[in-house]
Write a protein that holds these residues in place. Structure first.
Motif, PDB file in Angstrom:
ATOM      1  N   ALA A  46       0.826  -1.210   0.000  1.00 50.49           N
ATOM      2  CA  ALA A  46       0.000   0.000   0.000  1.00 50.49           C
ATOM      3  C   ALA A  46       0.861   1.261   0.000  1.00 50.49           C
ATOM      4  O   ALA A  46       0.544   2.232  -0.685  1.00 50.49           O
ATOM      5  CB  ALA A  46      -0.941  -0.001   1.201  1.00 50.49           C
ATOM      6  N   ASP A  50       0.035   3.897  -2.754  1.00 54.59           N
ATOM      7  CA  ASP A  50      -0.664   5.105  -2.308  1.00 54.59           C
ATOM      8  C   ASP A  50      -0.387   5.290  -0.822  1.00 54.59           C
ATOM      9  O   ASP A  50      -1.115   4.776   0.029  1.00 54.59           O
ATOM     10  CB  ASP A  50      -2.163   4.952  -2.572  1.00 54.59           C
ATOM     11  CG  ASP A  50      -2.974   6.126  -2.074  1.00 54.59           C
ATOM     12  OD1 ASP A  50      -2.465   7.271  -2.102  1.00 54.59           O
ATOM     13  OD2 ASP A  50      -4.125   5.898  -1.658  1.00 54.59           O
ATOM     14  N   SER A  53      -2.999   5.705   2.002  1.00 55.86           N
ATOM     15  CA  SER A  53      -3.870   4.553   2.262  1.00 55.86           C
ATOM     16  C   SER A  53      -3.184   3.489   3.112  1.00 55.86           C
ATOM     17  O   SER A  53      -3.842   2.590   3.629  1.00 55.86           O
ATOM     18  CB  SER A  53      -4.334   3.933   0.944  1.00 55.86           C
ATOM     19  OG  SER A  53      -3.277   3.227   0.319  1.00 55.86           O
TER      20      SER A  53
END
Length: 193
Positions: A46, A50, A53
Protein backbone atom coordinates in the motif's frame (compact mmCIF):
# COMPACT_ATOMS: atom_id res chain seq x y z
CA UNK A 1 5.71 -34.84 25.14
CA UNK A 2 7.93 -33.06 27.67
CA UNK A 3 6.12 -30.86 30.21
CA UNK A 4 8.53 -27.94 30.58
CA UNK A 5 6.28 -26.19 33.07
CA UNK A 6 4.84 -28.71 35.55
CA UNK A 7 2.18 -27.16 37.76
CA UNK A 8 1.86 -24.07 35.54
CA UNK A 9 -1.49 -24.09 33.74
CA UNK A 10 -0.83 -20.92 31.74
CA UNK A 11 -0.61 -21.08 27.97
CA UNK A 12 2.72 -20.41 26.29
CA UNK A 13 1.31 -17.08 25.13
CA UNK A 14 0.42 -16.13 28.73
CA UNK A 15 3.94 -17.09 29.86
CA UNK A 16 5.44 -15.09 26.98
CA UNK A 17 3.48 -11.94 27.81
CA UNK A 18 4.46 -12.28 31.49
CA UNK A 19 8.16 -12.35 30.53
CA UNK A 20 8.56 -15.95 31.68
CA UNK A 21 10.04 -18.87 29.77
CA UNK A 22 7.71 -20.22 27.10
CA UNK A 23 7.73 -22.52 24.07
CA UNK A 24 8.08 -20.38 20.95
CA UNK A 25 6.07 -22.63 18.63
CA UNK A 26 2.76 -22.08 20.40
CA UNK A 27 -0.16 -22.29 17.87
CA UNK A 28 -1.75 -19.01 19.05
CA UNK A 29 1.57 -17.19 18.71
CA UNK A 30 1.99 -18.70 15.24
CA UNK A 31 -1.45 -17.47 14.19
CA UNK A 32 -0.72 -13.95 15.45
CA UNK A 33 2.73 -13.93 13.83
CA UNK A 34 1.20 -14.92 10.48
CA UNK A 35 -1.29 -12.07 10.80
CA UNK A 36 1.61 -9.68 11.42
CA UNK A 37 3.52 -10.90 8.36
CA UNK A 38 0.39 -10.48 6.22
CA UNK A 39 -0.31 -6.96 7.50
CA UNK A 40 3.34 -5.88 7.14
CA UNK A 41 3.31 -7.08 3.52
CA UNK A 42 0.00 -5.27 2.88
CA UNK A 43 1.45 -2.13 4.44
CA UNK A 44 4.50 -2.32 2.19
CA UNK A 45 2.40 -2.79 -0.95
CA UNK A 46 0.00 0.00 0.00
CA UNK A 47 2.85 2.41 0.78
CA UNK A 48 4.29 1.79 -2.69
CA UNK A 49 0.94 2.36 -4.41
CA UNK A 50 -0.66 5.10 -2.31
CA UNK A 51 1.15 6.16 0.86
CA UNK A 52 -1.84 7.76 2.66
CA UNK A 53 -3.87 4.55 2.26
CA UNK A 54 -1.14 2.59 4.04
CA UNK A 55 -1.50 4.32 7.42
CA UNK A 56 -4.68 2.46 8.51
CA UNK A 57 -2.97 -0.86 7.75
CA UNK A 58 0.02 0.12 9.88
CA UNK A 59 -2.34 1.25 12.66
CA UNK A 60 -4.05 -2.16 12.50
CA UNK A 61 -0.69 -3.95 12.69
CA UNK A 62 0.69 -2.00 15.66
CA UNK A 63 -0.63 -1.76 19.18
CA UNK A 64 -0.45 2.04 18.96
CA UNK A 65 0.50 4.49 16.22
CA UNK A 66 0.68 8.14 17.26
CA UNK A 67 -0.53 11.04 15.15
CA UNK A 68 1.76 11.92 12.25
CA UNK A 69 4.11 9.00 12.97
CA UNK A 70 5.61 7.46 9.85
CA UNK A 71 7.34 4.12 9.23
CA UNK A 72 9.11 3.55 5.91
CA UNK A 73 8.59 -0.02 4.76
CA UNK A 74 9.67 -2.69 4.90
CA UNK A 75 8.96 -3.31 8.56
CA UNK A 76 9.61 -6.67 10.22
CA UNK A 77 7.86 -7.65 13.47
CA UNK A 78 6.97 -10.76 15.44
CA UNK A 79 3.43 -9.68 16.31
CA UNK A 80 3.18 -5.92 15.85
CA UNK A 81 0.48 -5.68 18.51
CA UNK A 82 3.11 -5.22 21.25
CA UNK A 83 4.62 -2.12 19.61
CA UNK A 84 3.71 1.47 20.45
CA UNK A 85 5.08 4.34 18.35
CA UNK A 86 4.53 7.90 19.58
CA UNK A 87 3.37 10.96 17.70
CA UNK A 88 5.58 12.51 15.02
CA UNK A 89 8.13 9.70 15.21
CA UNK A 90 9.91 8.84 11.98
CA UNK A 91 11.20 5.30 11.36
CA UNK A 92 13.45 4.70 8.35
CA UNK A 93 13.72 1.55 6.19
CA UNK A 94 14.10 -1.99 7.53
CA UNK A 95 13.12 -1.70 11.18
CA UNK A 96 13.27 -5.12 12.84
CA UNK A 97 11.16 -4.98 16.00
CA UNK A 98 10.89 -8.40 17.62
CA UNK A 99 8.00 -7.61 19.93
CA UNK A 100 7.68 -10.76 21.99
CA UNK A 101 7.56 -8.27 24.88
CA UNK A 102 6.34 -4.67 24.64
CA UNK A 103 8.38 -2.18 22.61
CA UNK A 104 7.56 1.45 23.35
CA UNK A 105 8.97 4.22 21.16
CA UNK A 106 8.20 7.73 22.36
CA UNK A 107 7.12 10.84 20.49
CA UNK A 108 9.34 12.90 18.18
CA UNK A 109 11.93 10.14 17.73
CA UNK A 110 14.13 9.58 14.70
CA UNK A 111 14.93 5.91 14.03
CA UNK A 112 17.60 5.29 11.38
CA UNK A 113 17.62 2.53 8.76
CA UNK A 114 18.30 -1.09 9.69
CA UNK A 115 17.66 -0.61 13.42
CA UNK A 116 16.94 -3.74 15.46
CA UNK A 117 14.84 -3.72 18.64
CA UNK A 118 15.16 -7.21 20.11
CA UNK A 119 13.09 -8.33 23.11
CA UNK A 120 13.52 -12.16 23.01
CA UNK A 121 16.05 -13.96 25.17
CA UNK A 122 17.08 -17.60 25.29
CA UNK A 123 18.26 -19.67 28.25
CA UNK A 124 21.91 -20.68 28.22
CA UNK A 125 21.60 -23.52 30.74
CA UNK A 126 21.76 -27.08 29.46
CA UNK A 127 18.57 -29.11 29.46
CA UNK A 128 16.04 -30.94 27.31
CA UNK A 129 14.68 -28.92 24.39
CA UNK A 130 16.24 -25.72 25.70
CA UNK A 131 16.44 -24.62 22.06
CA UNK A 132 12.63 -24.36 22.13
CA UNK A 133 12.50 -22.12 25.21
CA UNK A 134 12.43 -18.32 25.12
CA UNK A 135 11.68 -15.44 27.42
CA UNK A 136 11.46 -11.73 26.73
CA UNK A 137 12.11 -8.35 28.29
CA UNK A 138 10.52 -5.08 27.17
CA UNK A 139 12.30 -2.19 25.44
CA UNK A 140 11.45 1.43 26.17
CA UNK A 141 12.65 4.38 24.11
CA UNK A 142 11.85 7.84 25.47
CA UNK A 143 10.74 10.99 23.67
CA UNK A 144 12.98 12.84 21.20
CA UNK A 145 15.47 9.95 20.94
CA UNK A 146 17.62 9.53 17.85
CA UNK A 147 18.88 6.05 16.93
CA UNK A 148 21.46 6.06 14.12
CA UNK A 149 21.49 3.53 11.31
CA UNK A 150 22.15 -0.05 12.31
CA UNK A 151 21.66 0.46 16.06
CA UNK A 152 20.79 -2.71 17.96
CA UNK A 153 18.86 -2.43 21.23
CA UNK A 154 18.93 -5.59 23.36
CA UNK A 155 16.20 -7.02 25.63
CA UNK A 156 15.22 -5.07 28.72
CA UNK A 157 16.90 -1.80 27.72
CA UNK A 158 15.42 1.65 28.41
CA UNK A 159 16.71 4.74 26.63
CA UNK A 160 15.97 8.09 28.28
CA UNK A 161 14.44 11.16 26.64
CA UNK A 162 16.57 13.41 24.43
CA UNK A 163 19.29 10.78 23.91
CA UNK A 164 21.28 10.17 20.73
CA UNK A 165 22.69 6.72 19.94
CA UNK A 166 25.35 6.70 17.21
CA UNK A 167 25.14 4.54 14.11
CA UNK A 168 26.08 0.90 14.62
CA UNK A 169 25.94 1.03 18.42
CA UNK A 170 24.82 -2.03 20.38
CA UNK A 171 22.83 -0.90 23.41
CA UNK A 172 23.22 -3.58 26.07
CA UNK A 173 22.12 -1.58 29.15
CA UNK A 174 19.94 1.39 30.02
CA UNK A 175 20.96 4.84 28.82
CA UNK A 176 19.99 7.96 30.81
CA UNK A 177 18.23 11.00 29.40
CA UNK A 178 20.18 13.66 27.55
CA UNK A 179 23.32 11.81 26.49
CA UNK A 180 25.19 10.75 23.37
CA UNK A 181 26.17 7.07 23.33
CA UNK A 182 28.28 5.19 20.77
CA UNK A 183 30.07 1.88 20.31
CA UNK A 184 29.72 -1.81 21.04
CA UNK A 185 28.70 -2.00 23.77
CA UNK A 186 27.24 1.50 23.69
CA UNK A 187 28.85 3.87 26.16
CA UNK A 188 28.03 7.46 27.03
CA UNK A 189 30.59 9.88 25.58
CA UNK A 190 28.94 13.16 26.57
CA UNK A 191 25.83 14.86 27.83
CA UNK A 192 23.60 17.03 25.68
CA UNK A 193 23.29 20.60 26.95
Amino acid sequence: MVDHFPGDARTNRERMLAGDLYIADDPENTRRAQRAVRLAAEYHRAAVEDEPSATPILADLLGHLGDDAFVKPPLFVDYGENISIGARTFVNYNLIALDVAPITIGSDCQIGPNVQLLTPTHPVEAGPRRDKLEAARPISIGDNVWLGGGVIVLPGVSIGDDTVVGAGAVVTKDLPAGVVAVGNPARVIRTIA
